[in-house]
Write an enzyme that holds these catalytic residues in place. Structure first.
Site, PDB file in Angstrom:
ATOM      1  N   GLU B  50       0.808  -1.219   0.000  1.00 16.95           N
ATOM      2  CA  GLU B  50       0.000   0.000   0.000  1.00 16.95           C
ATOM      3  C   GLU B  50       0.847   1.277   0.000  1.00 16.95           C
ATOM      4  O   GLU B  50       0.422   2.312  -0.509  1.00 16.95           O
ATOM      5  CB  GLU B  50      -0.965   0.008   1.184  1.00 16.95           C
ATOM      6  CG  GLU B  50      -2.113  -0.998   1.048  1.00 16.95           C
ATOM      7  CD  GLU B  50      -1.756  -2.377   1.577  1.00 16.95           C
ATOM      8  OE1 GLU B  50      -0.571  -2.633   1.882  1.00 16.95           O
ATOM      9  OE2 GLU B  50      -2.678  -3.218   1.696  1.00 16.95           O
ATOM     10  N   PHE B 112     -11.792  -7.580  13.510  1.00 18.54           N
ATOM     11  CA  PHE B 112     -10.693  -8.029  12.665  1.00 18.54           C
ATOM     12  C   PHE B 112     -10.331  -6.933  11.656  1.00 18.54           C
ATOM     13  O   PHE B 112     -11.190  -6.389  10.983  1.00 18.54           O
ATOM     14  CB  PHE B 112     -11.090  -9.312  11.925  1.00 18.54           C
ATOM     15  CG  PHE B 112     -10.024  -9.779  10.977  1.00 18.54           C
ATOM     16  CD1 PHE B 112      -8.774 -10.158  11.450  1.00 18.54           C
ATOM     17  CD2 PHE B 112     -10.262  -9.813   9.614  1.00 18.54           C
ATOM     18  CE1 PHE B 112      -7.778 -10.571  10.573  1.00 18.54           C
ATOM     19  CE2 PHE B 112      -9.269 -10.224   8.730  1.00 18.54           C
ATOM     20  CZ  PHE B 112      -8.021 -10.607   9.213  1.00 18.54           C
ATOM     21  N   GLN B 113      -9.079  -6.600  11.576  1.00 17.24           N
ATOM     22  CA  GLN B 113      -8.545  -5.568  10.684  1.00 17.24           C
ATOM     23  C   GLN B 113      -9.169  -4.200  10.927  1.00 17.24           C
ATOM     24  O   GLN B 113      -9.358  -3.410  10.005  1.00 17.24           O
ATOM     25  CB  GLN B 113      -8.688  -5.982   9.217  1.00 17.24           C
ATOM     26  CG  GLN B 113      -7.823  -7.206   8.916  1.00 17.24           C
ATOM     27  CD  GLN B 113      -7.596  -7.428   7.452  1.00 17.24           C
ATOM     28  OE1 GLN B 113      -8.474  -7.201   6.640  1.00 17.24           O
ATOM     29  NE2 GLN B 113      -6.398  -7.898   7.121  1.00 17.24           N
ATOM     30  N   LYS B 162     -17.745  -1.245   5.500  1.00 17.96           N
ATOM     31  CA  LYS B 162     -18.127  -2.228   4.498  1.00 17.96           C
ATOM     32  C   LYS B 162     -19.644  -2.257   4.268  1.00 17.96           C
ATOM     33  O   LYS B 162     -20.106  -2.356   3.131  1.00 17.96           O
ATOM     34  CB  LYS B 162     -17.635  -3.610   4.928  1.00 17.96           C
ATOM     35  CG  LYS B 162     -17.812  -4.653   3.846  1.00 17.96           C
ATOM     36  CD  LYS B 162     -17.019  -5.910   4.133  1.00 17.96           C
ATOM     37  CE  LYS B 162     -17.149  -6.877   2.963  1.00 17.96           C
ATOM     38  NZ  LYS B 162     -16.420  -8.126   3.217  1.00 17.96           N
ATOM     39  N   MET B 477      24.273   9.305   3.002  1.00 20.71           N
ATOM     40  CA  MET B 477      24.000  10.559   3.705  1.00 20.71           C
ATOM     41  C   MET B 477      24.212  10.391   5.211  1.00 20.71           C
ATOM     42  O   MET B 477      24.717  11.291   5.882  1.00 20.71           O
ATOM     43  CB  MET B 477      22.580  11.033   3.402  1.00 20.71           C
ATOM     44  CG  MET B 477      22.280  12.417   3.906  1.00 20.71           C
ATOM     45  SD  MET B 477      23.457  13.631   3.272  1.00 20.71           S
ATOM     46  CE  MET B 477      22.601  14.239   1.838  1.00 20.71           C
TER      47      MET B 477
HETATM   48  C1  LIG Z   1      12.164   5.789   5.686  1.00 24.66           C
HETATM   49  C2  LIG Z   1      13.438   6.451   6.056  1.00 24.66           C
HETATM   50  N1  LIG Z   1      14.242   5.917   7.012  1.00 24.66           N
HETATM   51  C3  LIG Z   1      15.400   6.525   7.343  1.00 24.66           C
HETATM   52  C4  LIG Z   1      15.779   7.693   6.747  1.00 24.66           C
HETATM   53  C5  LIG Z   1      17.075   8.370   7.153  1.00 24.66           C
HETATM   54  N2  LIG Z   1      18.012   8.410   6.020  1.00 24.66           N
HETATM   55  C6  LIG Z   1      18.186   9.503   5.267  1.00 24.66           C
HETATM   56  S1  LIG Z   1      19.268   9.270   4.015  1.00 24.66           S
HETATM   57  C7  LIG Z   1      19.541   7.677   4.484  1.00 24.66           C
HETATM   58  C8  LIG Z   1      20.503   6.801   3.721  1.00 24.66           C
HETATM   59  C9  LIG Z   1      20.114   6.595   2.325  1.00 24.66           C
HETATM   60  O1  LIG Z   1      20.990   5.681   1.740  1.00 24.66           O
HETATM   61  P1  LIG Z   1      20.960   5.402   0.175  1.00 24.66           P
HETATM   62  O2  LIG Z   1      19.572   5.197  -0.265  1.00 24.66           O
HETATM   63  O3  LIG Z   1      21.928   4.340  -0.138  1.00 24.66           O
HETATM   64  O4  LIG Z   1      21.399   6.807  -0.420  1.00 24.66           O
HETATM   65  P2  LIG Z   1      22.835   7.506  -0.409  1.00 24.66           P
HETATM   66  O5  LIG Z   1      22.805   8.545   0.674  1.00 24.66           O
HETATM   67  O6  LIG Z   1      23.875   6.457  -0.161  1.00 24.66           O
HETATM   68  O7  LIG Z   1      22.939   8.123  -1.756  1.00 24.66           O
HETATM   69  C10 LIG Z   1      18.788   7.351   5.614  1.00 24.66           C
HETATM   70  C11 LIG Z   1      18.832   6.062   6.304  1.00 24.66           C
HETATM   71  C12 LIG Z   1      14.890   8.224   5.776  1.00 24.66           C
HETATM   72  N3  LIG Z   1      15.149   9.384   5.162  1.00 24.66           N
HETATM   73  N4  LIG Z   1      13.756   7.590   5.435  1.00 24.66           N
END
Ligand SMILES: Cc1ncc(C[n+]2csc(CCOP(=O)(O)OP(=O)(O)O)c2C)c(N)n1
Ligand SMILES: [Mg+2]
Lengths: 164, 576
Positions: B50, B112-113, B162, B477
Site C-alpha cells: 500500500e 478483525f482488521q 463495508k 547521507m
Molecule cells: C524511511 C526512512 N528511514 C530513514 C531515513 C534516514 N536516512 C536519510 S538518508 C539515508 C541513507 C540513504 O541511503 P541510500 O539510499 O543508499 O542513499 P545515499 O545517501 O547512499 O545516496 C537514511 C537512512 C529516511 N530518510 N527515510
C-alpha cells in the site's frame, strides 16, 4: 500572557479531536478548552484558553482557521470580552463552626451551597477566573474534598460577536 | 439511479474524471473492488504494497497536476498507507485516498482488521472523513476532491465501512460543492501587492526565492516573466526546482543545506527577498537567528499559516502564487525604469565572484565512478527533459544539484518528509501519467530496497522506467554525517549483504546493467534509454566515500556554508 480564543466549528464527530490534536502536535499550551453544541445543532462552540508569545498566538489562530471543520474564529482577548467559569467545590463541613464559616464565605463571594450532607457542603461558584481563584484561596484552611472547574466560557462585549 | 455504495464510489471517481486508482484489495474494500471489476472507465493499478500505492498516486499527482487516487482496505491496508499520506501532506500534494473500514456495527469493537483510520491518519492529512450513511458518499467524495485540490493542496482520506458500501441509494454526483467552513482565499490583497512591487523596485540587493508552491500553483510563466523583467537573481528550494528554468541567466541554483555557494550567500546578504510559495523550512534557512539579517521580506503563499511561521515578514501576501505574480507583473509594466540598475549591477558583480568559486565542482576520476558525473551525463543525454524521481540521501542531493531542471513537474522527490522508498513507486505514477515520456528514478542502494517489491508492478503494467542506482554501498547521507559529526564512527550506515541488483532485476523480469567503470557510464545510460519498452535497472558502483558539497551544517547560517575541502586539506586531515 493568557489568551482566549472562541470558535464555531462543525458539530461533527472528530472535530474536537482535530482541535486538541493540533495543540499537542504543534506543542502549543492549552490551559482550558470547553465545547458544547449551540442553538444551531450543526454547530459547536468552543472556548480555548492558551498562552504564548504574540508569534505563537498568531500561529495558533492561523492553524485553527486552517482546520477544515472550523467555521469561524475570534480572538476574544484581543478586545473586550466576558469570561466566566463555573466551579463546584465539595468541602468538609461537619461541625457548626465549619458550616457557619462556609456560609459566610460563600455569601461574600456570592456563590451557592447546592448540596448538604452530614459531613460536606457542595458549593457552586461562577465568575471570572480571578474570582474563582480568589475563592479557592479563601478556602485555604478548609479541607477540600473535590474541586471541579469548567474552564472559561467567553463572549465578546457589546457589538463584538461570533456568529455565522 | 439506485446504486450500491460501492458503485457510487466508482461512479463518483468516473464523474470526477479519474483515470487511475492505485490500490490493493482486502476484506473491507471488497464491495468496492467488485464495483471496479464491473466497469472499465476507471483503471485500477494493482501495486505490491500500500505504501507503493500512495507514492504512485503522489508521483502521478506531482507530474500531472491532477489529484492522485488510492484505494486500500482497512487496518493494515491503512497503516501501510500512512507513510505515503505523510509524504504527500508535507509536500502539499493533492490526493484522495479511499479506505475500506470494518462494518459500522463493529467499529470500536477491535474487530478483525480494524484500525481507527480517521484517528491514525488525522495528523498527516489535510482532512479526513468517515462516511456513516450511503446517501453521503457522493457528497463526501466531492468534498474530498475539492479540499484536496484547492487552497494549499493535500491528501484527503475517505473511510467507508463495508456495510455502507453495500447499502443502496440514489446516485447523484454534485456539480459543485460549497462549504461554509472551508473557503480558501486565492486573490492577493491589492495593497500588499502594491507594497511588494515598490519594495522590489527599490531593492539594491534583491533575491527571488521560490518553492514548491510555485510549481503547485503552476506559476512558472509569470515567475519567469518577473525575473526577466526585473533581472534580479533567483534561487529555488529543493521542491521548487524547474519553476524557473535551471539554465535561466538569473538562476543561481538551489539554496539551503546543499545549495550553491552563490545562492546561499545571496540569501544571506540580500536587502529585499521575494519568497514565492516557499515555507522557510529549516533545511533552507539554516539557523534562523542568522537568516538574511538585512532582508525586508515579501512572502506570497496560499496558506496564511505559512506566512510569519518561522521568519518575520514585512509584506505578507496570502493568495495563489500565479495570480499574485500576474498582478505584480501588471504593476511592473513600465515601472522597471525606476530600478537602481547600478546598485543591482554591483550586486550581480558580487554574485559573480561567488559563482566563480564553482561550488559544485568535483574531482573527476577515470578509475572510480563519481556519482556527480553520472547525474551530469544523465542530464546531458536527456537534455533536461526527463522526469526524474528520487529517493532520499546523497543521490537525491546530487540529482537536485547536477540535473538541470528546465521545466516544472520534472523533479519528483519527497522533500518535506524525506521518505526513502518514494522513488520507484513515484516513478510508476509518473509513467502512468506520461506513458510515452522518459521517467528516470535516481536512487540509492539503501532507498531502493524500501519499496523494491514494486518492480513486480512495473512488469505487470510494462512500465519502462529507468532506474539509476547510485550504489555507494552505504547509507551515504548517514555516513557523511557520521564522518563529519561523529568522528567517522559509521554506526549501522554500511549496507552489508547487498543483493546483486542485476540478477534481482532480471528475476523480476527486467533488464539489469552493472556499471563499474567511468567510461561505461554514458553508454549504459544510452543503452537503457534505447530499450524503450523495458524497465532497465542500472546499478552504478560509485565512489563509496564521496560527500555532498557545499554543506551548511544543521544549525548554521547561510554565511557559514562549507565548500568541498581541497585535495591538500583532505590529505592533511588524513595524515593528522
Ligand atoms: C524511511 C526512512 N528511514 C530513514 C531515513 C534516514 N536516512 C536519510 S538518508 C539515508 C541513507 C540513504 O541511503 P541510500 O539510499 O543508499 O542513499 P545515499 O545517501 O547512499 O545516496 C537514511 C537512512 C529516511 N530518510 N527515510
Ligand atoms: Mg547508498
Amino acid at each position: 500572557m493568557k489568551r482566549v480564543i472562541s470558535l464555531l466549528l462543525e458539530h461533527e464527530p472528530g472535530a474536537l479531536a482535530r482541535v486538541a490534536g493540533l495543540f499537542t502536535a504543534r506543542g502549543y499550551n492549552i490551559e482550558s478548552l470547553t465545547v458544547a453544541p449551540t442553538e444551531d445543532p450543526s454547530l459547536a462552540r468552543m472556548t480555548i484558553v492558551t498562552s504564548g508569545s504574540d508569534a505563537i498566538i498568531e500561529q495558533i489562530v492561523k492553524q485553527l482557521n486552517k482546520l477544515v471543520d472550523v467555521v469561524k474564529l475570534r480572538s476574544l482577548s484581543d478586545g473586550r470580552y466576558l469570561g466566566r467559569e463555573l466551579m463546584l467545590v465539595k468541602v468538609e463541613a461537619g461541625t457548626a463552626d465549619q458550616r457557619n464559616d462556609m456560609q459566610r464565605l460563600v455569601s461574600i463571594f456570592r456563590g451557592r451551597v447546592i448540596d448538604v450532607t452530614d459531613a460536606t457542603y457542595t458549593i457552586e461558584m461562577t465568575g471570572n477566573s480571578d474570582k474563582v481563584d480568589a475563592f479557592l484561596l479563601a478556602l485555604n484552611d478548609v479541607e477540600l474534598i473535590e474541586v471541579v472547574r469548567s474552564g472559561i466560557l467567553g463572549i465578546g462585549r457589546g457589538k463584538k460577536t461570533l456568529r455565522i | 439511479m439506485i446504486l450500491t455504495g460501492a458503485d457510487i464510489v466508482v461512479n463518483c471517481l468516473k464523474d470526477e474524471g479519474v483515470e487511475y486508482i492505485f490500490g490493493y484489495p482486502g476484506g473491507a474494500a471488497l464491495h468496492i473492488y467488485d464495483a471496479i471489476y464491473n466497469q472499465d472507465a476507471v483503471k485500477h493499478i494493482l501495486v505490491r504494497h500500500e505504501q507503493g500505492a500512495a507514492h504512485a498516486a503522489d508521483g502521478y499527482a506531482r507530474a500531472t497536476g491532477k489529484p492522485g487516487v488510492v484505494l486500500v482496505t482497512s487496518g493494515p491496508g491503512v497503516t501501510n498507507t500512512v507513510t505515503g499520506l505523510a509524504t504527500a501532506h508535507m509536500d502539499s500534494i493533492p490526493m484522495v485516498v479511499i479506505t475500506g473500514q470494518v462494518p459500522s456495527g463493529l467499529i470500536g469493537d477491535d474487530a478483525f482488521q480494524e484500525v481507527d483510520t480517521v484517528g491514525v491518519t488525522r495528523p498527516c492529512v489535510k482532512h479526513n472523513f468517515l462516511v456513516k450513511d450511503v446517501k453521503k458518499i457522493a457528497e463526501t467524495i466531492k468534498k474530498a476532491f475539492y479540499i484536496a485540490t484547492s487552497g494549499r493542496p493535500g491528501p484527503v482520506v475517505v473511510d467507508i465501512p463495508k456495510d455502507i458500501s453495500a447499502h443502496e441509494a440514489e446516485y447523484h454526483y454534485p456539480e459543485k460543492i460549497e462549504m461554509r467552513s472551508y473557503q480558501p482565499r486565492t486573490c492577493g490583497h491589492g495593497k500588499m501587492i502594491k507594497k511588494s512591487v515598490e519594495l522590489l523596485l527599490g531593492a539594491k540587493k534583491p533575491i527571488i526565492y521560490t518553492g514548491g508552491g510555485a510549481i503547485l500553483a503552476e506559476a512558472e510563466k509569470p515567475l519567469t516573466k518577473l525575473v526577466d523583467k526585473l533581472g534580479y537573481p533567483s534561487t529555488s528550494t529543493l521542491m521548487g526546482l524547474g519553476a524557473i528554468p535551471a539554465t535561466h541567466p538569473t538562476f543561481l541554483g538551489m539554496l539551503g543545506m546543499h545549495g550553491t555557494y552563490e545562492s546561499n550567500l545571496a540569501m544571506y546578504h540580500c536587502d529585499v527577498m521575494l519568497a514565492v510559495g516557499a515555507r522557510f523550512d529549516d533545511r533552507v534557512t539554516g539557523d534562523l537567528d542568522k537568516f538574511a539579517p538585512n532582508a525586508r521580506i515579501i512572502h506570497i503563499d496560499i496558506d496564511p499559516s505559512s506566512i510569519g511561521k518561522n521568519v518575520a515578514v514585512e509584506v505578507p501576501i496570502v493568495g495563489d502564487c500565479k495570480s499574485v505574480l500576474e498582478n505584480m507583473l501588471d504593476l511592473l509594466e513600465g515601472a522597471t525604469d525606476s530600478i537602481n540598475r547600478s546598485e543591482v549591477d554591483n550586486w550581480w558583480e558580487t554574485i559573480k565572484e561567488w559563482k566563480a568559486v564553482d561550488s559544485l565542482q568535483y574531482d573527476t576520476s577515470d578509475t572510480v565512478i563519481k556519482p556527480q558525473y553520472v547525474i551530469q551525463k544523465l542530464f546531458e543525454i536527456t537534455g533536461g527533459d526527463a522526469y526524474v524521481t528520487s529517493d532520499v540521501g546523497q543521490h537525491q542531493m546530487w540529482a537536485a544539484q547536477y540535473y538541470q531542471f528546465e521545466k516544472p513537474r520534472r523533479w519528483i522527490n519527497s522533500g518535506g518528509l524525506g521518505t526513502m522508498g518514494f522513488g520507484l513507486p513515484a516513478a510508476m505514477g509518473v509513467q502512468f501519467g506520461f506513458p510515452d515520456d522518459l521517467v528516470v528514478c535516481v536512487t540509492g542502494d539503501a532507498s531502493i530496497q524500501m519499496c523494491l517489491q514494486e518492480l513486480s508492478t512495473c512488469l505487470q503494467y510494462n512500465l519502462p522506467i529507468k532506474i539509476v542506482n547510485l550504489n555507494n554501498q552505504y547509507m551515504g547521507m548517514v555516513r557523511q554525517w557520521q564522518e563529519f559529526f561523529y568522528d567517522r564512527r559509521y554506526s549501522h550506515s554500511y549496507m552489508d549483504a547487498l543483493p546483486d541488483f542485476v540478477k534481482l532485476s532480471e528475476s523480476y523480469g527486467h533488464v539489469g546493467i552493472l556499471v563499474e567503470n567511468p567510461k561505461d557510464v554514458e553508454s549504459a545510460i544510452k543503452e537503457a534509454i534505447s530499450m524503450k519498452d523495458r524497465l532497465v535497472f542500472i546499478d552504478v558502483i560509485t565512489d563509496p566515500e564521496e560527500n555532498v558539497y557545499p554543506m551548511i551544517a544543521a544549525g548554521k547560517g547561510h554565511n557559514e556554508i562549507q565548500l568541498k575541502p581541497s585535495k591538500s586539506e583532505v590529505e592533511n586531515r588524513e595524515l593528522a
